[in-house]
Design an enzyme around this catalytic site. Structure first.
Site, PDB file in Angstrom:
ATOM      1  CE  LYS A 126      -1.473  -8.081   9.972  1.00 44.29           C
ATOM      2  NZ  LYS A 126      -2.106  -9.410  10.068  1.00 44.29           N
TER       3      LYS A 126
ATOM      4  CB  SER B 241      -4.398  -9.530   7.841  1.00 47.79           C
ATOM      5  OG  SER B 241      -3.067  -9.623   7.398  1.00 47.79           O
TER       6      SER B 241
ATOM      7  CE  LYS C  89      -1.639  -7.030   5.281  1.00 43.52           C
ATOM      8  NZ  LYS C  89      -1.389  -8.464   5.075  1.00 43.52           N
TER       9      LYS C  89
ATOM     10  CB  SER D 235      -0.038 -10.804   7.067  1.00 42.66           C
ATOM     11  OG  SER D 235      -0.719 -10.898   5.838  1.00 42.66           O
TER      12      SER D 235
END
Length: 294
Positions: A241, A126, A65, A62
């Protein structure tokens, strides 16, 4: 005789310097938790403060992202989207609800959602369905958005990055095969994060949120446990993140201001300790920043 003594002292000095440098390198590598790749960037100077295996392409889960955020914020900045733009879930997005282990907002086909709602969900918890929804809003389809992602990676001159989707789920998880996992090096992820924060500093207003409330009134907590107010909080840290998939392992891109300078850390494939895959990446981030940025 004097010449001999000078050469002897010079050799002895070189020996001491090399020994001390080797000791320093050993100290650098003496981490409490291991990771496949590590990176610490001083965002003020552009200097790589520390790196380990930072140029190898690896699955990044993730952390993908971060690029999705960049492109969505570009669209808002150029006016093709607004925070109030409404999204009606496609069948593809609704279909993500079947994947029980994937983080998601859980959108319903008969509901509508604003870009603001989707961006918060993608950033804080997320949410993979929110990332896919934003991709469809920006480009019309996932495939077109992925093309934009890879084009942007080339514009950033990233040499070890390839995207196949806007959220970071493994290709095999989606039925697309292991050869379609999003890949990037720790160095490349740090560059994307740096460009994101410098062009869109307002992203930090989202990444530092410890939680948000869903439409149903449920408190949904940030996956970043180092944020102020979270149980592993680290003063100064305000993003960025987390990530985890079977292929990538635990990952984390962190950022914050320490001693007056913003730093960006990237960890890929952090060791799990006694089955705990979440906390070790935060312990290692703290150790990395405290050792080199304070």
């Amino acid at each position: 005789m004097k010449k001999f003594v000078f050469i002897l002292l010079l050799c002895f000095g070189i020996y001491i310097w090399v020994t001390e440098w080797d000791d320093f390198k050993v100290k650098q590598e003496n981490w409490n938790v291991s990771a496949k790749a590590m990176m610490l960037l001083n965002a003020e100077t552009g200097k790589v403060v520390y790196e380990k295996n930072s140029k190898k392409p690896l699955p990044i889960a993730s952390m993908t992202k971060i690029m999705t955020q960049y492109i969505v914020l570009n669209a808002i900045k150029n006016g093709s989207l607004t925070w109030d733009t409404v999204y009606h879930p496609s069948a593809t997005v609704v279909n993500l609800a079947q994947f029980a282990s994937a983080s998601k907002l859980g959108m319903q086909a008969n509901q509508s959602y604003t870009v603001h709602e989707l961006f918060i969900a993608m950033t804080v918890i997320s949410a993979n369905d929110a990332a896919l929804a934003l991709a469809e809003l920006v480009a019309g389809s996932e495939e077109e958005f992925v093309s934009i992602m890879n084009e942007q990676a080339r514009a950033f001159k990233l040499k070890h990055t390839t995207f196949y989707n806007p959220h970071g789920l493994d290709g095999s998880y989606l039925g697309r095969g292991e050869n379609k996992n999003n890949l990037a090096s720790a160095y490349d992820v740090a560059i994307i994060a740096d460009r994101l924060i410098k062009k869109h500093p307002d992203v930090l207003e989202f990444t530092k949120l410890p939680s948000f409330k869903s439409r149903q009134g449920m408190t949904m907590w940030n996956t970043n446990l180092l944020l102020p107010g979270m149980r592993m909080q680290m003063a100064g840290l305000d993003g960025l993140k987390t990530g985890y998939t079977d292929a990538a392992g635990p990952c984390f891109t962190g950022t914050g201001v320490f001693n007056g300078q913003r730093v960006i850390s990237v960890l890929i494939g952090v060791e799990e300790i006694d089955g705990n895959r979440s906390e070790p990446r935060f312990h290692l981030t703290r150790e990395l920043i405290e050792r080199f940025a304070k």
